[in-house]
Design an enzyme around this catalytic site. Structure first.
Site, PDB file in Angstrom:
ATOM      1  N   TRP A  11       0.810  -1.215   0.000  1.00 32.17           N
ATOM      2  CA  TRP A  11       0.000   0.000   0.000  1.00 32.17           C
ATOM      3  C   TRP A  11       0.847   1.270   0.000  1.00 32.17           C
ATOM      4  CZ3 TRP A  11      -5.096  -0.283   3.348  1.00 32.17           C
ATOM      5  CH2 TRP A  11      -5.967  -1.216   2.752  1.00 32.17           C
ATOM      6  N   LYS A  12       2.150   1.145   0.223  1.00 33.08           N
ATOM      7  CA  LYS A  12       3.031   2.323   0.274  1.00 33.08           C
ATOM      8  C   LYS A  12       2.459   3.334   1.282  1.00 33.08           C
ATOM      9  CE  LYS A  12       4.467   1.142  -4.360  1.00 33.08           C
ATOM     10  NZ  LYS A  12       5.035   1.559  -5.624  1.00 33.08           N
ATOM     11  N   HIS A  92      12.737  -2.047  -1.018  1.00 36.70           N
ATOM     12  CA  HIS A  92      11.919  -1.519  -2.114  1.00 36.70           C
ATOM     13  C   HIS A  92      12.680  -0.383  -2.798  1.00 36.70           C
ATOM     14  CE1 HIS A  92       8.688   0.381  -4.332  1.00 36.70           C
ATOM     15  NE2 HIS A  92       8.049  -0.762  -4.226  1.00 36.70           N
ATOM     16  N   GLU A 162      11.296  -6.059  -9.237  1.00 41.47           N
ATOM     17  CA  GLU A 162      10.499  -4.880  -9.569  1.00 41.47           C
ATOM     18  C   GLU A 162      11.380  -3.890 -10.343  1.00 41.47           C
ATOM     19  OE1 GLU A 162       6.952  -4.427  -6.697  1.00 41.47           O
ATOM     20  OE2 GLU A 162       8.638  -3.372  -5.815  1.00 41.47           O
ATOM     21  N   GLY A 168       4.598   1.987 -11.087  1.00 41.91           N
ATOM     22  CA  GLY A 168       3.687   3.134 -11.147  1.00 41.91           C
ATOM     23  C   GLY A 168       3.668   3.866 -12.474  1.00 41.91           C
ATOM     24  N   SER A 208       3.443  -2.245 -12.145  1.00 41.08           N
ATOM     25  CA  SER A 208       2.306  -2.005 -13.045  1.00 41.08           C
ATOM     26  C   SER A 208       1.509  -3.266 -13.364  1.00 41.08           C
ATOM     27  CB  SER A 208       2.768  -1.312 -14.336  1.00 41.08           C
ATOM     28  OG  SER A 208       3.278  -0.017 -14.031  1.00 41.08           O
ATOM     29  N   GLY A 229       1.330  -2.663  -6.358  1.00 38.41           N
ATOM     30  CA  GLY A 229       1.223  -1.404  -5.630  1.00 38.41           C
ATOM     31  C   GLY A 229      -0.186  -0.864  -5.763  1.00 38.41           C
ATOM     32  N   GLY A 230      -0.367   0.049  -6.717  1.00 36.23           N
ATOM     33  CA  GLY A 230      -1.643   0.733  -6.890  1.00 36.23           C
ATOM     34  C   GLY A 230      -2.842  -0.205  -6.979  1.00 36.23           C
TER      35      GLY A 230
HETATM   36  P1  13P Z   1       2.680  -0.461  -8.960  1.00 34.17           P
HETATM   37  O1  13P Z   1       1.949  -1.799  -8.983  1.00 34.17           O
HETATM   38  O2  13P Z   1       1.814   0.659  -8.499  1.00 34.17           O
HETATM   39  O3  13P Z   1       3.409  -0.213 -10.226  1.00 34.17           O
HETATM   40  O4  13P Z   1       3.796  -0.602  -7.794  1.00 34.17           O
HETATM   41  C1  13P Z   1       4.586  -1.734  -7.748  1.00 34.17           C
HETATM   42  C2  13P Z   1       5.349  -1.710  -6.486  1.00 34.17           C
HETATM   43  O5  13P Z   1       6.228  -0.883  -6.295  1.00 34.17           O
HETATM   44  C3  13P Z   1       5.002  -2.706  -5.455  1.00 34.17           C
HETATM   45  O6  13P Z   1       5.942  -2.738  -4.443  1.00 34.17           O
END
Ligand code: 13P
Length: 249
Positions: A11-12, A92, A162, A168, A208, A229-230
């Site tokens: 979730w950052k 990360h 990643e 993102g 992504s 992430g998102g």
């Molecule tokens: P996104 O899925 O938003 O590109 O982020 C990936 C991420 O950094 C998961 O740790």
């Protein structure tokens, strides 16, 4: 060996108490998942998330290498355990970039996590410039060697590939690029830990991943799951990704 797949969400710096309805919704939709489920919310939500997480494991997004002490603003692996976490993300790319974390720092954090009984989700990935200059395999190989502790096992370590340029951005490496990196990481792990020990370690792809591309990515050889992430913030999106991973298992 068949590795159990893992759908993990990071979730950052997103999420407040109201966001837990997404977790509750997700847990209700996946009462008996065919893969492991993990959400890493901000640490402020861990203990509240425990009440609604059901089959979804919880993780931190970072931890300090020390057990306790004068480290204002940091959080220890034991504190994450105390909040109900069983995993923690370390290394990360946003930590590497925003906080200057080196492979040595990340290795120490992973070691602390493992010592506290957490599974360390160790992240690595090349930048766009490194990929363009043909350095991707060298870079991720060096990050793997530097940031994975000697005591890593399939029970206490997950690796997440990643690519920095895919996080993102909506950009995703080609199928061949993902397969190549995962095969390289698997070979490096086997060379270091032995084929049998390394065989159980899960290698996730992150960057992504969305409902629309998840099935294609999960069909690739060597991809044992996702670090999203998102797309992990909304139950609808993450549920579709989980369903795609279950279908690939
Ligand atoms: P996104 O899925 O938003 O590109 O982020 C990936 C991420 O950094 C998961 O740790």
């Amino acid at each position: 060996m068949t590795r159990r797949k893992l759908a993990a969400g990071n979730w950052k710096m997103n999420g407040v108490g109201a966001s837990l309805s997404e977790v509750q919704d997700l847990a209700a939709r996946h009462p008996n998942p065919l893969c492991d489920l993990l959400i890493c919310p901000p640490a402020t939500l861990l203990s509240r998330m425990a009440a609604v997480a059901g089959p979804i494991a919880m993780g931190g997004q970072d931890c300090h290498a020390a057990v306790s002490g004068a480290h204002t603003g940091d959080i220890s692996a034991a504190m994450l355990c105390d909040g109900g976490a069983s995993y923690v993300i370390v290394g990360h790319s946003e930590r590497r970039t925003d906080h200057g974390e080196t492979d040595a720092v990340i290795r120490a954090k992973a070691q602390a996590a493992q010592a506290a009984g957490l599974v360390a989700v160790i992240c690595l990935g090349e930048t766009e410039a490194q990929r363009r200059s043909g350095q991707a395999l060298v870079v991720v190989g060096a990050q793997l060697a530097g940031s994975v502790p000697d005591g890593a096992t399939s029970a206490n370590t997950v690796i997440a590939y990643e690519p920095v340029w895919a996080i993102g951005t909506g950009l995703v490496p080609s199928e061949a690029e993902i397969t190549e990196v995962h095969a390289h990481l698997r070979a490096e792990l086997s060379a270091r830990f032995g084929a049998i020990a390394a065989d159980g370690m899960r290698l996730l792809y992150g960057g992504s991943v969305k409902p629309g591309n998840a099935a294609t990515i999960f069909a690739l050889s060597g991809v044992d799951g996702v670090l999203a992430g998102g797309a992990s913030l909304k139950a609808d999106d993450f549920s579709a990704i989980i369903a795609a991973l279950e279908a690939s298992a």
